[in-house]
Design a protein around this motif. Structure first.
Motif, PDB file in Angstrom:
ATOM      1  N   ASP A 103       0.815  -1.389   0.720  1.00  0.00           N
ATOM      2  CA  ASP A 103       0.205   0.786   0.212  1.00  0.00           C
ATOM      3  C   ASP A 103       1.133   1.324   0.159  1.00  0.00           C
ATOM      4  O   ASP A 103      -0.075   2.146  -0.728  1.00  0.00           O
ATOM      5  N   ASP A 104       1.782   1.323   0.559  1.00  0.00           N
ATOM      6  CA  ASP A 104       2.646   2.061   1.207  1.00  0.00           C
ATOM      7  C   ASP A 104       3.503   2.584  -0.460  1.00  0.00           C
ATOM      8  O   ASP A 104       4.057   4.180  -0.899  1.00  0.00           O
ATOM      9  N   GLU A 163       2.562   1.457  -3.354  1.00  0.00           N
ATOM     10  CA  GLU A 163       0.951   2.531  -4.514  1.00  0.00           C
ATOM     11  C   GLU A 163       1.036   3.637  -4.201  1.00  0.00           C
ATOM     12  O   GLU A 163       0.642   4.505  -5.553  1.00  0.00           O
ATOM     13  N   LEU A 164       0.795   4.136  -3.037  1.00  0.00           N
ATOM     14  CA  LEU A 164       0.682   5.429  -2.196  1.00  0.00           C
ATOM     15  C   LEU A 164       1.577   6.673  -3.150  1.00  0.00           C
ATOM     16  O   LEU A 164       1.312   7.168  -3.678  1.00  0.00           O
ATOM     17  N   ILE A 165       3.322   6.112  -2.818  1.00  0.00           N
ATOM     18  CA  ILE A 165       4.226   6.954  -3.372  1.00  0.00           C
ATOM     19  C   ILE A 165       3.965   6.859  -5.032  1.00  0.00           C
ATOM     20  O   ILE A 165       3.900   8.158  -5.668  1.00  0.00           O
ATOM     21  N   GLY A 198       1.662   6.523  -7.288  1.00  0.00           N
ATOM     22  CA  GLY A 198       0.509   7.289  -6.817  1.00  0.00           C
ATOM     23  C   GLY A 198       1.087   8.863  -7.533  1.00  0.00           C
ATOM     24  O   GLY A 198       0.235   9.887  -8.363  1.00  0.00           O
ATOM     25  N   ARG A 199       1.564   9.188  -6.437  1.00  0.00           N
ATOM     26  CA  ARG A 199       1.751  10.409  -5.999  1.00  0.00           C
ATOM     27  C   ARG A 199       2.846  11.132  -6.126  1.00  0.00           C
ATOM     28  O   ARG A 199       2.445  12.370  -7.353  1.00  0.00           O
ATOM     29  N   GLU A 236       5.783  12.526   0.760  1.00  0.00           N
ATOM     30  CA  GLU A 236       4.944  10.945   2.148  1.00  0.00           C
ATOM     31  C   GLU A 236       5.838  11.491   3.076  1.00  0.00           C
ATOM     32  O   GLU A 236       5.318  11.471   4.264  1.00  0.00           O
ATOM     33  N   GLY A 266       2.981  13.912   4.157  1.00  0.00           N
ATOM     34  CA  GLY A 266       1.580  12.696   3.585  1.00  0.00           C
ATOM     35  C   GLY A 266       1.794  12.453   4.685  1.00  0.00           C
ATOM     36  O   GLY A 266       1.328  12.667   5.805  1.00  0.00           O
ATOM     37  N   ARG A 267      -0.015  11.519   4.873  1.00  0.00           N
ATOM     38  CA  ARG A 267      -0.228  10.840   5.925  1.00  0.00           C
ATOM     39  C   ARG A 267       0.593  10.061   6.629  1.00  0.00           C
ATOM     40  O   ARG A 267       0.424   9.542   8.485  1.00  0.00           O
ATOM     41  N   THR A 321      -2.813  18.962   1.016  1.00  0.00           N
ATOM     42  CA  THR A 321      -3.436  17.638   0.661  1.00  0.00           C
ATOM     43  C   THR A 321      -2.844  16.779  -0.946  1.00  0.00           C
ATOM     44  O   THR A 321      -2.764  15.609  -1.213  1.00  0.00           O
ATOM     45  N   GLU A 322      -3.253  17.899  -2.008  1.00  0.00           N
ATOM     46  CA  GLU A 322      -2.666  17.324  -3.713  1.00  0.00           C
ATOM     47  C   GLU A 322      -2.030  18.591  -4.056  1.00  0.00           C
ATOM     48  O   GLU A 322      -1.901  19.803  -3.036  1.00  0.00           O
TER      49      GLU A 322
END
Length: 316
Positions: A14-15, A17-19, A21-22, A294, A298-299, A311-312
Motif C-alpha cells: 500500500d505504501d 502504491e501511495l508513492i 500514485g503521488r 509522503e 503525507g499521511r 493534501t494535493e
C-alpha cells in the motif's frame, strides 16, 4: 509509512502504491510551465553524498527544489570529512540547521540506518554500499508500470553483477512485493549465496531469457571488486551481454545507469524502442518528490509536519 526510508522492507505494498500514485500527480505538475509546488516551503532538505553520483544527486536536488524546500548539498570531497570529521559529527553539525530530511549516499552498508539514530530528521537512503537503493527501486516500478500498465505477474530477469549491486537487492524486494516473478542471472561468482531467500529464482545462463517480460541489466561494478570475479570483460560480455540477438522484440529493457556500453549492453539495444533507460532517469525526479512529500507532508508524517501542508500538489 515509516518515519524513514532506509530499505524497501520499510514499505508495504500500500505504501508503494501511495508513492507511485503521488509521483503520477507530480508528473502532471512537471508538465507545467511553473514546475514548483509550495509543500515544503520553509523546510530544509540536506543531501549528504559520500559517493560520486550524477542521476541520484541531481534528481534529489530537483525534487527538493520543486517542492520549494531550502536545499543544502554536501559532498565528502572539500568538506570537513576531508579533515577527518566522522559521519556522526557531520550529522550532529548539520542537525543544528534543523533539517526536515537528510538524504544520504554512502559506500558503507548501514550508514543510512546510523544517521537515522543520530538525527530527528527523516532519513532517505540514496544508496549504502552493497546494501540497498530503495528510491531506485521505486522509480523502476513507476517507469515499468507506466509502460506495461500493470506490474502483477510480470516476469523480470535481473542480469549481471548481482553480488555488488544494491539496486538488485532493492529491486528483488520491490518487484516481488508488487506481484512480479523475479529471476537473477549471472556468473556464479557474482550471485550471492542464499539470495533465493529474498523470493527470487537463480539462473547462471541466459538460456531461458526468452521467458522474461522485462530484462534488467546491471552494471559491472569494478570499483567494488577486490578480486577477479570474471576471467575478463570480453568473456563476460560473450556470455551475459544483452544484445539484439538476445533481446526479444516484445521484451522491455532496463538499466540503473551509468551503462558500460559494449559490456553489459550492446549499443543497438540501448538505443532501441524497448529500452526504458531514459524514462528511468526522467522518473527519478517525480518519484523522489513523492518520497519526500509522503515522509514530510503525507499521511505518514508527524502531525506537526503535516500542519498547513497541502493534501494535493498546488502550483506555487
Amino acid at each position: 509509512m515509516h518515519p524513514h526510508l532506509l530499505s524497501v522492507d520499510d514499505l508495504s505494498r500500500d505504501d508503494i502504491e501511495l508513492i507511485l500514485g503521488r509521483a503520477e500527480s507530480f508528473a502532471e505538475v512537471s508538465g507545467r510551465e511553473i514546475k514548483k509546488v509550495p509543500t515544503l516551503r520553509g523546510r530544509t532538505v540536506i543531501n549528504l553524498f559520500y559517493e560520486a553520483s550524477t542521476r541520484t544527486q541531481s534528481s534529489f536536488e530537483l525534487a527538493a527544489k520543486r517542492l520549494s524546500a531550502d536545499l543544502i548539498t554536501l559532498k565528502a570531497a572539500g568538506s570537513a570529512v576531508d579533515k577527518g570529521e566522522s559521519l556522526k559529527d557531520t550529522v550532529q553539525t548539520l542537525s543544528a540547521y534543523d533539517p526536515a530530511a537528510i538524504v544520504i549516499r554512502s559506500p558503507h552498508a548501514g550508514a543510512a540506518g546510523l544517521v537515522a539514530r543520530w538525527t530527528s530528521a527523516a532519513v532517505v537512503n540514496a544508496g549504502d554500499g552493497k546494501h540497498e537503493h530503495p528510491t531506485q527501486a521505486l522509480l523502476d516500478l513507476y517507469t515499468l508500470k507506466r509502460r506495461a500498465g500493470s506490474l502483477e505477474g510480470l516476469n523480470v530477469w535481473i542480469v549481471g553483477d548481482v553480488l555488488h549491486s544494491r539496486v538488485a537487492r532493492s529491486n528483488i524486494l520491490a518487484f516481488t512485493r508488487m506481484g512480479c516473478q523475479v529471476t537473477v542471472c549471472g556468473p556464479p561468482t557474482l550471485i550471492p549465496r542464499g539470495i533465493e531467500s529474498l523470493g527470487c529464482a537463480v539462473r547462471y545462463t541466459l538460456d531461458e531469457l526468452g521467458s522474461a517480460d522485462v530484462v534488467y541489466a546491471l552494471r559491472m561494478q569494478r570499483e567494488r571488486m577486490t578480486g577477479s570475479f570474471v576471467p575478463s570483460l570480453r568473456e563476460y560480455a560473450a556470455r551475459y551481454q544483452i544484445d539484439g540477438r538476445r533481446l526479444g522484440p516484445t521484451q522491455l529493457l532496463m538499466h540503473p545507469g551509468p551503462v558500460n556500453r559494449g559490456v553489459e549492453l550492446a549499443a543497438e539495444v540501448i538505443d532501441s524502442p524497448q529500452a526504458l533507460i531514459a524514462e528511468q532517469v526522467e522518473s527519478g525526479v517525480v518519484v523522489r518528490m513523492a518520497v519526500l512529500y509522503e515522509l514530510l507532508a503525507g499521511r505518514g508524517a508527524p502531525s506537526g509536519v503535516r500542519a498547513g501542508a497541502e493534501t494535493e500538489p498546488q502550483p506555487a
